[in-house]
Motif scaffolding. Structure first.
Motif, short mmCIF file in Angstrom:
data_model
loop_
_atom_site.label_atom_id
_atom_site.label_comp_id
_atom_site.label_asym_id
_atom_site.label_seq_id
_atom_site.Cartn_x
_atom_site.Cartn_y
_atom_site.Cartn_z
N PRO A 544 0.82 -1.23 0.00
CA PRO A 544 0.00 0.00 0.00
C PRO A 544 0.85 1.27 0.00
O PRO A 544 0.45 2.29 -0.54
CB PRO A 544 -0.81 -0.11 1.30
CG PRO A 544 -0.83 -1.57 1.62
CD PRO A 544 0.45 -2.14 1.10
N ARG A 547 1.20 2.59 -3.45
CA ARG A 547 -0.05 3.17 -3.95
C ARG A 547 -0.23 4.57 -3.35
O ARG A 547 -0.60 5.52 -4.04
CB ARG A 547 -1.22 2.27 -3.55
CG ARG A 547 -2.56 2.71 -4.10
CD ARG A 547 -3.70 1.99 -3.39
NE ARG A 547 -3.67 2.30 -1.97
CZ ARG A 547 -3.94 1.44 -0.98
NH1 ARG A 547 -4.25 0.19 -1.24
NH2 ARG A 547 -3.88 1.82 0.28
N ASN A 548 0.07 4.69 -2.05
CA ASN A 548 -0.13 5.98 -1.40
C ASN A 548 0.86 7.04 -1.89
O ASN A 548 0.55 8.23 -1.89
CB ASN A 548 -0.04 5.81 0.12
CG ASN A 548 -1.15 4.92 0.65
OD1 ASN A 548 -2.16 4.71 -0.04
ND2 ASN A 548 -0.98 4.41 1.86
N VAL A 551 -0.76 8.39 -4.94
CA VAL A 551 -1.87 9.27 -4.57
C VAL A 551 -1.36 10.62 -4.11
O VAL A 551 -1.86 11.68 -4.51
CB VAL A 551 -2.73 8.62 -3.45
CG1 VAL A 551 -3.76 9.62 -2.93
CG2 VAL A 551 -3.42 7.36 -3.96
N THR A 552 -0.33 10.60 -3.28
CA THR A 552 0.18 11.86 -2.72
C THR A 552 0.79 12.73 -3.83
O THR A 552 0.64 13.96 -3.82
CB THR A 552 1.20 11.57 -1.61
OG1 THR A 552 0.58 10.69 -0.65
CG2 THR A 552 1.63 12.83 -0.90
N ARG A 554 -0.24 12.77 -6.85
CA ARG A 554 -1.41 13.29 -7.56
C ARG A 554 -2.01 14.49 -6.79
O ARG A 554 -2.36 15.51 -7.38
CB ARG A 554 -2.42 12.15 -7.66
CG ARG A 554 -3.49 12.32 -8.66
CD ARG A 554 -4.14 10.97 -8.98
NE ARG A 554 -3.45 10.30 -10.05
CZ ARG A 554 -3.20 8.98 -10.10
NH1 ARG A 554 -3.59 8.20 -9.11
NH2 ARG A 554 -2.58 8.46 -11.12
N VAL A 555 -2.11 14.36 -5.47
CA VAL A 555 -2.63 15.47 -4.66
C VAL A 555 -1.72 16.69 -4.79
O VAL A 555 -2.19 17.83 -4.90
CB VAL A 555 -2.78 15.06 -3.19
CG1 VAL A 555 -3.07 16.27 -2.31
CG2 VAL A 555 -3.89 14.02 -3.04
N ALA B 577 -7.69 13.24 -5.91
CA ALA B 577 -7.13 12.08 -5.21
C ALA B 577 -7.24 12.19 -3.70
O ALA B 577 -6.77 11.31 -2.98
CB ALA B 577 -5.67 11.92 -5.62
N ASP B 580 -8.27 9.17 -1.63
CA ASP B 580 -7.82 7.87 -2.15
C ASP B 580 -6.92 7.07 -1.22
O ASP B 580 -6.63 5.91 -1.49
CB ASP B 580 -7.12 8.05 -3.50
CG ASP B 580 -8.10 8.43 -4.60
OD1 ASP B 580 -9.32 8.45 -4.32
OD2 ASP B 580 -7.66 8.71 -5.73
N ILE B 581 -6.43 7.69 -0.16
CA ILE B 581 -5.66 6.89 0.80
C ILE B 581 -6.62 6.44 1.90
O ILE B 581 -7.31 7.26 2.49
CB ILE B 581 -4.50 7.71 1.41
CG1 ILE B 581 -3.49 8.08 0.31
CG2 ILE B 581 -3.81 6.92 2.53
CD1 ILE B 581 -2.24 8.77 0.81
N GLU B 585 -4.45 4.31 6.69
CA GLU B 585 -3.08 4.39 6.14
C GLU B 585 -2.59 5.83 6.06
O GLU B 585 -1.50 6.08 5.55
CB GLU B 585 -3.04 3.73 4.75
CG GLU B 585 -3.24 2.22 4.81
CD GLU B 585 -3.38 1.59 3.42
OE1 GLU B 585 -2.94 2.20 2.43
OE2 GLU B 585 -3.95 0.49 3.34
#
Lengths: 586, 586
Positions: A544, A547-548, A551-552, A554-555, B577, B580-581, B585
């Motif tokens: 994970p 994946r995070n 995401v971060t 992207r943010v 996003a 999304d986490i 997490e």
């Protein structure tokens, strides 16, 4: 109060997958940094920070330091924490083996530095200032001074301070007035210094002050300033401590934050003159001071990251526990409210981008210091020069926003000191000021590091950025990140031409400098988040964490990078109207 | 410490040339607001604030309030200042003449409010909370309660408080648990309230608490909350004070700022129950509370402007005196450095835009309250509804930035409490939190005030903005301002459609709400700066003030309005996003 959780996973990611610790170790022929050592350092330093230093953060803020009878006493508990810190050998990780250090890359001591800073910013300043002093002596002092001072400073038995500022000389060191008069084997120093961090305390038996002062008949301005070692207690030839030197704290400041870090007014020579020893050549003090200030600036940039991390953790912890009404996704903590999540993720994205920027800078520091290949070394030096003002300026400015969001997440509780969130904001407030204000960093970036360098270091960086963007295009699932970062980089490049064509106009350059520094932070931050996303995207199914990371990134592109366009538009206005109101009508 | 200089010229400009005080007075048939009264109020209130209230700002911050023996004592000097305040009749300017008020437009008492807030934010909260309490009683209580309480509250002999929050119920008032049990001619109140501003003090002989509590068998949630008057001392039939009521402060908070404003935990009914009197109908308390909260929100928005103004003045004063090195325009204070001037002008532009937004809102409040024409009145009500969340949210968020820049201008001195700059930043930090956090304002704007209103109020506002832009096109010398504002408004309009088309998606709406609120602040601020510039440009030769208004509008367009584009881009990403986490997490 939340507990501090050392972000070991993200630190390891930065070391291993972003800045290539192995490659740095090979390029610097440093055999000591295998995975086992790295893990041992992270785990053990993390434990010390989380279990012994972090729990003192709030109590030491509340207690502050006390001043009485020409002496400062630190907040309760810090002496014991400091003793554990030096007992573990943590002060000497990256120091010279010849004087008792462990010779590890700066990248590794940086991991420790970050965690100590997150645990207790006030406390962390003491070792940080010591490291700066050690560096000044290592690089510039005579062998005799090195032998006398370095071993005890590297072991942490003695701490060090930097004495630059005087009441009339803040950012303008040319205005320094402290005097040094020849006296036997050394000098007698007279003068008053302000804002001396950890200028006095009772944690160690001696303190070594590095002091800027003027010799008799020194030329005026910055070319007449020399650097001196002034110990609290004189050191006998056999290394034992001699008489008390004539340097004393005169008072401590009542500050907005970092209450547990005593900020002293230091009086040199009120009685007979403080015995001092010249470091290196006369009248060259400012050059010596600047040579170590770059590292101090990176250290302060890391403080921005570290206090942001702590503020983020604190806010996440609160947001999970605090229940307020029904959220859009059902019952639960306020963490389920999109607006709260936006704040938390903005904090996280800024913190992770800042961390990557600081570790990238520290990797370049190691290469600039020790790469065996001369070209690699020279290029790394240019990279450090370019990255430093942004790593310091942007990461500390972002820490103001992150820690303020940290308060905001708490609502009314955030304003209550017992909650702990406010302390991070108060502590962070000094970061864009000391070791060179944001304005100083911005002027350094646009003037010395970009215009006067004719864009060489910048072009090298942009070539690396372009290569990383090109590589990221072949990674599946991060097309949106690539597109946004590429567009920002393109706009940034076109702006550089505009800046160069206005480079002779001092008012224009001065007016846009801070916006350009912040713009660089967002764009370079975007690059590093893209690089992180590209490294993580293929492994999203494995863990994970990866994946995070995507995401971060992207943010960051959605919430923070759009600000680049605002700064670009503002810079394109140039000086604009800011100087148009006469001074006396402001 | 700089002295506070009431910004009388800019306030007069806002009253006379921006919001048309004369027109407001005519539309509300208020004959009492001729130029003479306005000038008398500004001059006299300005003198009181500058000479009597402002000098206590720093000392009262340092002293704070003290709590002992179930009683709070305010910081030294505030009692005398308060006495002068009520002796001058300043508390009753806009209150109902029937109960001893002076019946002047809110626009005029707003000028007083701004200056008191600049002078001493902590002190200003006491009259502000009293006004809110007066309003709640005036609008909703029985004639008997009005006769018993309003005259003394309007004269300022008694102060008022608002008791909403409980430990488990911050923004979520549905969670309120305090109870009210019938008892003779009234009720007995039991419960604990937190964050009660000026909940206790020794400046007046009585304090009137307005308290939200639940009656037995009240429905759960927000529909079961009633509003009660709970005096500190019971009031006898002849108006004299009776026995001490069972409401006591239980402690005061240790806060980041506004140290001189006692923030109390209030204990109702620890002994026999606190005697209380129902206001209006049972179970309708939240509606009553909200009806006065809008005005309180505008009051807090004005606090943002007021503390920004004070911080700006302080920074200008320092920047003129502080000499650091040679500037690009020769020797002199750091005010000559372009980067310092950029900070000062950014502070000024944000402050003046905020002031215009608040006075615009208060003009609408007067019309909404008292316009003789029903259509004018209804339209003004919609305008107030729309402007309030932005006047509160944006002006207070900007005050965080302005007061932080105020510290930054001071360099290291800014971090030292004695300098005074840090206090403004610490004080400002509560403003985006209390009376509804920024997130609450943002949700109110995008949900209730825009989407649920089907854009009616927004379209009316945009029509006014378009008309002002069209008119400004015929004014010479502000073409650049017009172009930038027009472009921002065009972009803003197109975004509104995007928001409406996503209006059903609660996560999307919640994610962009704060960005939309801030965007609205910048765009509307740009409109008001354009309007100011258009009014000022033709008179630039007459008075430097007008030239400087045009310059400040231009700086707003160059330094602040470009942020609109960043917010637009961010909003166009929607929820993106941020969710999304997984929660565990983070």
């Amino acid at each position: 109060m939340s507990d501090y959780q050392p972000p070991l996973r993200d630190i390891r990611f930065n070391l291993e997958e972003l800045v290539d610790l192995d490659g740095v170790c090979q390029a610097t022929a440093n055999a000591d940094c295998d995975a086992e050592i790295v893990n041992a350092i992270l785990e053990e330093a993390g434990r010390l920070c989380a279990e012994e230093i972090a729990p003192l953060n709030q109590s030491s803020d509340q207690a502050g330091s006390t001043f009485a009878d020409r002496a400062v006493t630190q907040a309760p508990g810090l002496d014991k924490a400091y003793q554990h810190y030096i007992d573990g050998g943590w002060g000497s990780l990256s120091e010279d083996v010849e004087y008792g250090g462990q010779g590890l890359p700066k990248l590794l001591s940086t991991t420790l530095q970050e965690m100590v800073q997150s645990a207790n910013l006030s406390f962390s300043l003491c070792p940080m200032l010591s490291q700066g002093s050690i560096e000044a002596i290592s690089l510039h002092a005579s062998e005799e001074l090195k032998q006398a001072y370095l071993p005890k400073m590297i072991s942490g038995e003695w701490t060090g301070t930097m004495n630059l500022t005087e009441p009339q000389a803040g950012s303008d060191l040319a205005a320094i007035r402290s005097k040094a008069e020849p006296d036997g084997d050394g000098y007698r120093i007279f003068g008053q210094k302000i804002f001396i961090t950890w200028g006095d305390h009772q944690m160690t038996e001696n303190i070594v002050h590095l002091v800027l002062a003027r010799l008799p008949d020194a030329p005026p301005g910055v070319k007449g300033i020399s650097l001196f070692v002034v110990p609290k207690f004189l050191v006998n030839e056999d290394g034992s401590l001699g008489e008390r030197n004539d340097v004393y704290p005169a008072s401590i400041e009542h500050k907005m934050g970092i209450h547990a870090s005593p900020t002293c007014v230091m009086a040199f020579g009120d009685d007979i003159g403080a015995k001092g020893y010249l470091v290196g050549e006369a009248n060259n003090g400012l050059v010596y001071m600047f040579s170590m200030m770059n590292n101090a600036r990176l250290g302060v940039g890391m403080q921005g990251v570290a206090v942001s991390e702590r503020s983020y953790q604190h806010a996440v912890s609160f947001a999970k526990e605090r229940v307020q009404g029904m959220t859009v996704s059902g019952p639960g903590g306020i963490v389920k409210h999109p607006d709260v999540r936006r704040m938390l993720m903005t904090m996280r994205a800024a913190t992770e981008a800042g961390r990557s920027m600081l570790y990238t800078s520290m990797a370049a520091v190691d290469l600039a210091h020790s790469a065996t290949d001369a070209d690699v070394k020279a290029k790394a030096s240019r990279r450090v020069a370019l990255l430093t003002p942004v790593s310091k300026g942007w990461a500390t400015e972002m820490s103001l926003e992150v820690t303020s969001l940290g308060v905001q997440v708490h609502g009314g509780m955030g304003f209550i000191e017992e909650t702990g969130a406010a302390q991070y904001q108060r502590d962070a407030r000094i970061l864009p000021i000391y070791e060179g204000t944001t304005g100083i960093q911005a002027a350094d970036l646009i003037g010395r590091k970009f215009l006067r360098d004719n864009g060489r270091g910048m072009n090298e960086l942009l070539a690396d950025i372009d290569a990383d963007i090109a590589a990221a295009k072949s990674v599946e699932g991060i097309e949106d990140v690539v597109a946004v970062v590429e567009q920002a980089v393109t706009r940034y490049k076109s702006l550089l031409t505009t800046i160069q064509s206005n480079g002779e106009d001092a008012v224009w350059v001065g007016s846009v400098a801070t916006s350009f520094m912040m713009l660089s932070g967002y764009v370079w931050g975007g690059w590093l988040m893209l690089k992180s996303a590209a490294a993580s995207a293929p492994k999203q199914q494995d863990e994970p964490f990866y994946r995070n990371k995507v995401v971060t990134a992207r943010v960051f592109c959605q919430q923070l990078l759009p600000r680049a366009e605002a700064l670009l538009q503002s810079i394109e206005c140039g000086a604009g109207a800011i100087m148009d109101i006469p001074e006396d009508e402001l």
